[in-house]
Design a protein around this motif. Structure first.
Motif, PDB file in Angstrom:
ATOM      1  N   ALA A 471     -66.246 -11.452 -13.183  1.00 30.53           N
ATOM      2  CA  ALA A 471     -65.344 -11.343 -14.422  1.00 30.53           C
ATOM      3  C   ALA A 471     -65.501 -10.298 -15.520  1.00 30.53           C
ATOM      4  CB  ALA A 471     -65.146 -12.591 -14.983  1.00 30.53           C
ATOM      5  N   ALA A 472     -66.573  -9.435 -15.198  1.00 33.00           N
ATOM      6  CA  ALA A 472     -66.922  -8.460 -16.224  1.00 33.00           C
ATOM      7  C   ALA A 472     -65.795  -7.306 -16.233  1.00 33.00           C
ATOM      8  CB  ALA A 472     -68.425  -7.752 -15.920  1.00 33.00           C
ATOM      9  N   PRO A 473     -65.330  -6.975 -17.362  1.00 33.52           N
ATOM     10  CA  PRO A 473     -64.378  -5.970 -17.569  1.00 33.52           C
ATOM     11  C   PRO A 473     -64.981  -4.653 -17.188  1.00 33.52           C
ATOM     12  CG  PRO A 473     -65.230  -6.471 -19.873  1.00 33.52           C
ATOM     13  CD  PRO A 473     -65.710  -7.316 -18.769  1.00 33.52           C
ATOM     14  N   PRO A 474     -64.086  -3.520 -16.920  1.00 32.95           N
ATOM     15  CA  PRO A 474     -64.566  -2.164 -16.511  1.00 32.95           C
ATOM     16  C   PRO A 474     -65.311  -1.870 -17.845  1.00 32.95           C
ATOM     17  CG  PRO A 474     -62.377  -2.290 -15.761  1.00 32.95           C
ATOM     18  CD  PRO A 474     -62.785  -3.613 -16.546  1.00 32.95           C
ATOM     19  N   VAL A 475     -66.564  -0.824 -17.421  1.00 31.38           N
ATOM     20  CA  VAL A 475     -67.091  -0.660 -18.718  1.00 31.38           C
ATOM     21  C   VAL A 475     -67.710   1.093 -18.452  1.00 31.38           C
ATOM     22  CG1 VAL A 475     -68.229  -2.660 -19.437  1.00 31.38           C
ATOM     23  CG2 VAL A 475     -69.333  -1.323 -17.573  1.00 31.38           C
ATOM     24  N   ARG A 476     -67.916   1.899 -19.437  1.00 31.37           N
ATOM     25  CA  ARG A 476     -68.460   3.214 -19.336  1.00 31.37           C
ATOM     26  C   ARG A 476     -69.626   3.399 -19.753  1.00 31.37           C
ATOM     27  NH1 ARG A 476     -65.549   6.034 -16.072  1.00 31.37           N
ATOM     28  NH2 ARG A 476     -66.000   8.108 -17.095  1.00 31.37           N
ATOM     29  N   PRO A 477     -70.467   4.247 -19.619  1.00 32.02           N
ATOM     30  CA  PRO A 477     -71.684   4.468 -19.855  1.00 32.02           C
ATOM     31  C   PRO A 477     -71.755   5.241 -21.529  1.00 32.02           C
ATOM     32  CG  PRO A 477     -71.715   5.970 -18.123  1.00 32.02           C
ATOM     33  CD  PRO A 477     -70.354   5.328 -18.256  1.00 32.02           C
ATOM     34  N   ASP A 478     -71.357   4.692 -22.369  1.00 30.29           N
ATOM     35  CA  ASP A 478     -71.339   5.422 -23.626  1.00 30.29           C
ATOM     36  C   ASP A 478     -72.084   4.817 -24.929  1.00 30.29           C
ATOM     37  OD1 ASP A 478     -67.856   4.019 -24.156  1.00 30.29           O
ATOM     38  OD2 ASP A 478     -69.909   2.884 -23.938  1.00 30.29           O
ATOM     39  N   LEU A 479     -72.833   3.875 -24.497  1.00 30.37           N
ATOM     40  CA  LEU A 479     -73.651   3.208 -25.652  1.00 30.37           C
ATOM     41  C   LEU A 479     -74.226   4.364 -26.295  1.00 30.37           C
ATOM     42  CD1 LEU A 479     -74.878  -0.083 -24.485  1.00 30.37           C
ATOM     43  CD2 LEU A 479     -73.229   0.173 -26.197  1.00 30.37           C
ATOM     44  N   PRO A 480     -74.742   4.575 -27.480  1.00 27.43           N
ATOM     45  CA  PRO A 480     -75.596   5.530 -28.382  1.00 27.43           C
ATOM     46  C   PRO A 480     -76.903   5.227 -27.615  1.00 27.43           C
ATOM     47  CG  PRO A 480     -75.178   3.936 -29.813  1.00 27.43           C
ATOM     48  CD  PRO A 480     -74.238   3.388 -28.552  1.00 27.43           C
TER      49      PRO A 480
END
Length: 488
Positions: A471-480
């Motif tokens: 159920a995880a939503p789409p994510v992008r590698p954008d954490l600092p």
């Protein structure tokens, strides 16, 4: 130590005669062993790979070392397989004393050992000491090579005792000084359980006990690594047992999780220095993602409970493939390969915080990787997030196996572990959520299949993770990314 019984490539000769007399007993005994991987499939035969006499079978106490290829029908859908090779130490006595009753294999009725009793010799201190003495003296017996580091000494007279908590292998402790891990299912080639600890020791990484000695079998072009002797961390707590104990008391485990993250990053950093790294682009990542998809498809067929989640789980792998197609690359290196709380030891020294000046209170062990995977695959460079994902799943496993389940405890530990990892590596694993989710998903799928086959009562534990990951939503590698730590 007696002369070698020369093995044969067929079922004739001394090795064949010995094996034919043991055959009916081994057919009954082997499937009951926790480390036997072929449960649920009939045994159709054995082929001796090597048979070495370490103590004469006609004496008061005999000892045989067997490398035995076990033939079974392939699992449904699996390609033909030549059979797994297992390492056995067969003890021989006229009768077993009561203390050795759990080690009984059976009573031989024909052949060279007719009338005698055979048993798993690792349960018996005397045969186990034969192995240590051979390592101490760097013995060569038949195809067996007992080797040790030149600067390492092994005292004689250390009393042996078998640990009873092993699953895929067996371990013997010698006088609280050494522990010998004897691999049960063996393959030819360089075994990472020896290769990686040796490389880490030469890098000065104290997080992994340095190998003292090892046993190999010289067979063909590539030797078999059979066992590794390392210092025994006396009084150490198994990470899994420690976590469950703290959970049962309602205690916070964040400081330990953070410390374990630091230890993992130190090992990864040392491995990246010691051994070659690689860059993974779309071409290299494709086979990795394909393997994840194939394992998911096989798991859905094997475990119908996965069917409602198949699309959501596959989206984790598709998202990773899409990133690669956009030109993203990842650094790969040698990793542990099967990291979880049970592969970590907490020594009794220190206060639990594992501060930078507090020494190596957490140790990582068992670098064999997942034994079911091919050796070449286990030795391939991987993104370090694979190990991180394994540990994150382990925190979740501990929390979900508690009564009542404690998902918030797992969330706290997972965050603390990643923070500790970032303090040493300079990179928080959460900065690449797509990669991390793919590895977590792959691990959870594996866990579902394992529990369905071996522990159905535990199936709800990985299914809870499957529900979350699907159920995880789409994510992008954008954490600092946190700044790289500078250490004195």
């Amino acid at each position: 130590m007696a002369e070698t019984v020369t093995p044969s490539d067929t079922t004739t000769g001394p090795a064949g005669h010995l094996l034919s007399s043991l055959d009916p007993l081994l057919r009954q005994w082997l499937p009951r062993q926790r480390w036997f991987a072929g449960k649920g499939r009939p045994l159709t035969g054995f082929t001796p790979v090597a048979v070495t006499e370490l103590l004469p079978g006609t004496g008061r106490m005999g000892l045989y070392h067997l490398l035995l290829r076990v033939h079974q029908p392939p699992a449904p859908g699996a390609p033909p397989h030549p059979g797994d090779c297992y390492q056995l130490l067969i003890g021989v006595r006229e009768a077993l004393p009561p203390r050795l009753a759990p080690a009984l294999i059976g009573h031989v009725t024909n052949g060279p050992l007719a009338g005698r009793t055979v048993y798993d010799a690792l349960h018996d201190p005397r045969p186990a000491q034969v192995l240590l003495e051979a390592l101490r003296t760097r013995a060569r017996v038949g195809v067996l090579r007992f080797e040790r580091e030149p600067d390492q000494e092994i005292r004689d007279g250390l009393v042996a005792r078998l640990l009873t908590t092993e699953q895929s292998n067996s371990s013997v402790v010698y006088g609280d000084t050494f522990i010998l891990k004897l691999l049960r299912r063996v393959v030819a080639g360089v075994n990472p359980d020896l290769e990686l600890p040796l490389a880490l020791a030469r890098e000065g990484c104290a997080r992994v006990p340095a190998p003292t000695a090892w046993i190999r079998a010289e067979l063909g072009e590539e030797p078999y690594v059979l066992a590794v002797l390392q210092p025994f961390v006396n009084g150490a707590a198994d990470g899994w047992e420690l976590a469950l104990r703290e959970l049962a008391k309602g205690e916070d485990f964040a400081a330990e999780a953070r410390a374990l993250g630091r230890a993992t990053a130190e090992v990864h950093t040392a491995l990246a220095r010691a051994l070659p790294t690689a860059t993974l682009g779309q071409a290299q990542l494709g086979p990795l993602v394909d393997g994840m998809r194939e394992r998911l498809a096989a798991a859905v067929t094997a475990v119908p409970a996965l069917v409602p989640y198949e699309s959501g789980l596959r989206s984790a792998f598709d998202a990773l493939a899409a990133l690669a197609a956009e030109g993203h690359t990842w650094t790969a290196q040698r990793v542990h390969g099967d990291l979880h709380l049970g592969q970590c030891l907490r020594s009794p020294s220190g206060d639990g915080g594992d501060a930078p000046d507090g020494g190596g209170t957490w140790s990582l062990i068992d670098f064999e990787g997942e034994p079911a995977r091919p050796l070449a695959e286990r030795r391939m460079p991987q993104p370090p997030e694979r190990d991180v994902a394994g540990m994150l799943r382990s925190f979740d496993y501990a929390a979900r196996s508690a009564a009542p389940p404690a998902p918030a405890w797992a969330d706290t530990c997972r965050a603390a572990y990643c923070s500790g990892y970032a303090e040493v590596s300079g990179t928080d694993p959460r900065t690449d959520p797509v990669l991390l989710r793919a590895f977590e998903t792959d691990k959870a799928v594996y866990e579902v299949v394992y529990e369905a086959r071996h522990r159905p009562d535990w199936l709800a534990v990985p299914l809870a993770a499957v529900h979350r990951l699907a159920a995880a939503p789409p994510v992008r590698p954008d954490l600092p990314r946190p700044p790289r730590e500078t250490r004195p």
